[in-house]
Scaffold this active site. Sequence first.
Site, mmCIF file in Angstrom:
data_model
loop_
_atom_site.group_PDB
_atom_site.id
_atom_site.type_symbol
_atom_site.label_atom_id
_atom_site.label_comp_id
_atom_site.label_asym_id
_atom_site.label_seq_id
_atom_site.Cartn_x
_atom_site.Cartn_y
_atom_site.Cartn_z
ATOM 1 N N HIS A 354 2.481 3.458 19.918
ATOM 2 C CA HIS A 354 1.110 2.959 19.804
ATOM 3 C C HIS A 354 0.308 3.148 21.079
ATOM 4 O O HIS A 354 -0.871 3.501 21.045
ATOM 5 C CB HIS A 354 1.127 1.487 19.416
ATOM 6 C CG HIS A 354 1.860 1.260 18.145
ATOM 7 N ND1 HIS A 354 2.228 0.032 17.693
ATOM 8 C CD2 HIS A 354 2.304 2.136 17.227
ATOM 9 C CE1 HIS A 354 2.870 0.152 16.556
ATOM 10 N NE2 HIS A 354 2.939 1.432 16.260
ATOM 11 N N CYS A 667 -8.360 18.204 7.478
ATOM 12 C CA CYS A 667 -8.435 17.305 8.638
ATOM 13 C C CYS A 667 -7.135 17.224 9.429
ATOM 14 O O CYS A 667 -6.950 16.320 10.220
ATOM 15 C CB CYS A 667 -8.888 15.912 8.210
ATOM 16 S SG CYS A 667 -7.792 15.145 6.995
HETATM 17 C C1 PEP Z 1 -2.311 15.193 7.893
HETATM 18 O O1 PEP Z 1 -1.226 14.914 7.379
HETATM 19 O O2 PEP Z 1 -2.689 16.355 8.107
HETATM 20 C C2 PEP Z 1 -3.239 14.122 8.299
HETATM 21 C C3 PEP Z 1 -4.442 14.402 8.719
HETATM 22 O O3 PEP Z 1 -2.779 12.852 8.249
HETATM 23 P P1 PEP Z 1 -1.803 12.223 9.349
HETATM 24 O O4 PEP Z 1 -1.703 13.189 10.481
HETATM 25 O O5 PEP Z 1 -2.417 10.920 9.735
HETATM 26 O O6 PEP Z 1 -0.536 12.086 8.570
#
Ligand code: PEP
Length: 742
Positions: A354, A667
Amino acid sequence: MRRIRELMIEPLEPQVRLDQIVKLIAKHMATEVCSLYVLRADGVLELYATEGLNPGSVHLAQLRLGEGLVGTIAATARPLNLTDAQNHPAFTYLPETGEEIYATFLGVPVLRAGRTLGVLVVQTKAAGRHYPEEESEALETVAMVIAEMIAAGGLEGLSRPGVTLDLTRPVSFDGVPLCDGIGIGRVVLHEPRVVVSSLFNEDVDSEVSRLTEALAILRESIEDMLARRDVADEGEHRAVLETYRKFAQDRGWVRRLEEAVRNGLTAEAAVEKVQSDMRARMMHLTDPYIRERLHDFDDLANRLLRQLIGQGSVNGDVTDAVVVARNMGAAELLDYHRGQIRGLVLEEGAATSHVVIVARALGIPVAGQVKGAVSMSEKGDAIIVDGESGAVHLRPPPEVHDLFSDKLRFRAERQQRYRSLRDEPARTRDGVSIGLQMNAGLLVDLPQLAESGAEGIGLFRTELQFMVASTMPRASDQERLYRAVIEAAEDKPVTFRTLDVGGDKLLPYLSHAPEENPALGYRAMRLALDRPGLLRTQLRALLKAASGSAIRIMFPMVTDLSEIHAARALIRRESEHLARFGYAPPRSLMIGAMLEVPSLLYQLDPLMAELDFVSIGSNDLFQFFFAVDRGNANVANRYDDLSVPFLRALRDVVRAGERHDVPVSLCGEMAGRPLSALALIGLGFRNISMAPPSIGPVKAMLMALDAGALAGELHTLLDDGEEAGSARALLKDFAERHAIPY
Ligand code: PEP
Ligand code: MG
C-alpha cells in the site's frame, strides 16, 4: 568508568584523549598492552592508539578485515577471549608493532547500531590468565564510548590526509525498483534512532531500579495491547505481540542489561549497548526467521528506550528528505509533508504494497528490498534513490552525485517539454483526435488532472481507498471521496470502477480463505455479487455523490454476461431506493465493463449490446491470454503485448465496439508506453487511459504520427503475417522512419 568519563569531558586533543584512554584501560585492567584499531572506509583496520606496543607504529600498523585476531573480531563482530593467542589459527604477527609474546588476549568490537567501527584489545604476557566475563563486559562498555567518539566525527583527520573512516564510507545497494524517478537528498530515518546522550550512571543501584521500572512498564503495555479486543482478534498482530511478551521476559536479555548498568552505564546506554551487540552478531545470519526476530527485538529495544528517555528525537525540518524505513504503512507516508520528500527506501516493500501505491500516486521514487539500509544510514547522510533501477547510493562520492544530478536535470527538462504540450490538443498529424485520460484512485491523485492535461479519469480504482485504510471505509467516507473526485473533475468525465479486491489486492480487515490461485480465485465481481452488501453500499455512495452530475460506473473482471445483469439489477435497486428518499438521480449514468477475461472475446456482440462502454484491462487480459502471472518477475515479461495474436484480440474488440456504436477504451499499463500506444491508435483505439506521467510522452508521440499510414501497415501485418510473432519490429521501424518519439 569514572576516570573515563572525566577524560571524555576534559578539553584534550583527540589523539591525546585516545592515548590516555588506552593507558587508563591498561592500568586499570593490569595488562601490558591496550590498543585501539579503527576501521577505515577501505576496509583496513588502522592502529589509532596503543599502550605497550611500539608508539611509532600508531597510524602505520594495519590489518585487513578478517585478517589476524583483530580482523576476525571486526569481521564477526564478536569478542575473542584467549589464553594462548599465538596458537590461535587466525594469529598474525605485525613486526612494526614490536609485539612480543603476549599469550593472553581479549579483544572486543567497537559497535554502533550494529555496525563495527573498530576493535579494542588488551594483551598480557603471562600465559594462563583468563579475563573474566566482567572484564570483557567492561571493555565492551568502553568500546561503546569510543564508538560515540567516532560517530561524532572526533577521530576524523588523525590519520594521514585522505584517510576516511568506515562510518563515512559510500555504500551502494541493489534494491528493487518500485516507483520510477530519481531522488537526491538526505537520510531521514522513519523510526529515528533514539539518541542516548548520557552514557554513565551516577549511582548503580538507582539506575538498576530505573531499568527495572521501565521493563515493568514495557511488559504492562504489551499485556494491555494483548488484552485489547481488536488485537486479540487479529491473528498476525497477536503473534507479534506474543513474541514481544516472550522477549520482554527473556532472562538472558534482562541479565545482560543489568550487567551493563553495573558496569557503569545508564539504563538507556545499556539498552543500546546490548542491542548493538545483538544486531552485530545476528546481522550475519541469513535465516529469514532469525532476521525477523531481530527486527522484533529492535522494536522492543526502541520501545524500552523511548520509555527511558521519552520520545525519540524527531527528524526536524528536512526539505530534501529521503525517508529510510524497514517498512511503513500508507497512512504514515501521508503524514510527511509531500513537498519535503524526495524519495523512499524500504528494506521490505513490494510493488503492490500500500505504501508503494501511495508513493506512486504522489510521484515519489521508491526502491524496495534494500537490505541493511536502516542500520547503515545515519540521519542527515547524503543519499540517492534511483527508482528506475532500484539502486540506492548512500554517502555517494562526488562523481556519482554529479551523474545523478545530470540525470535529474535531464528528466526535469523532459517533463518541462511535456508540460509545454499540456494545452495542445491530442491530435495526430493527419487530424485524428485521441482522448487521453488518466488513471487514479486516491484524493492525492486529483491535482494531476489539471497538471497532466488529461481529458478525464478513465479508470478510478476505488479499491485503493479500501487498501490504504486499516478498517473498512464507511459509506459516508466513500461518498465523500466520490463527491470530491466528481467536483475536482468539474466537467471532465470520471469512470469509477467498483471494488476490485481479492487476487493480489487483499484487504486486511476482510477475511479471505487462502487460495491456491488467487488471480483466478474469489475476487472482484465474483466476491461482490456473492456478498452484495459491500457492492450495494458502494453503488449507493456513488449514486448519492453523483446526484445531479454525470457518472460512469464500470465493473471489473466480468467473465459472464449474467454478472452484468446482476450488477445492473443492483444499480436499479439502489437508484429506486434513493429516489424514494428524495435524492435527485445523476444527470447521466453510463454503465460499462472491463474486458479482462478472454471468455468475453467470444461473446463480443451480446456484450456490446448490454453496455454503454467497454474498457480493456490489458494488464489482466494479457495475464489470462498468455497464462502468465503479472506479478511473477520470472514470467511476466516472457511474452510480448505487441504480439500479433494479442493485437488481433484487441482489434476484435475495437471492431465490435464500432459495429454497436459502443466506445471502447483501454486502461492497462500498455496505454502509457508510447510504442504500445502507437499500436493501439493503429488498431483504431480513439480513447486510452494511463498513469498521469505517461500523458506527456504519449502525446508527444501521437502528435508526430500519421495514424492512417500506420493503420495500413499494421492491418496488413495482422491480416497476412502468419509467420510474424510480434508487431514490435514493424512498429519501431515505422516510428523511426517517421521520426516519432517513442
Ligand atoms: C488491468 O487489469 O489492466 C487494469 C487496468 O486493472 P488493474 O491493473 O487494477 O487490475
Ligand atoms: Mg485488472
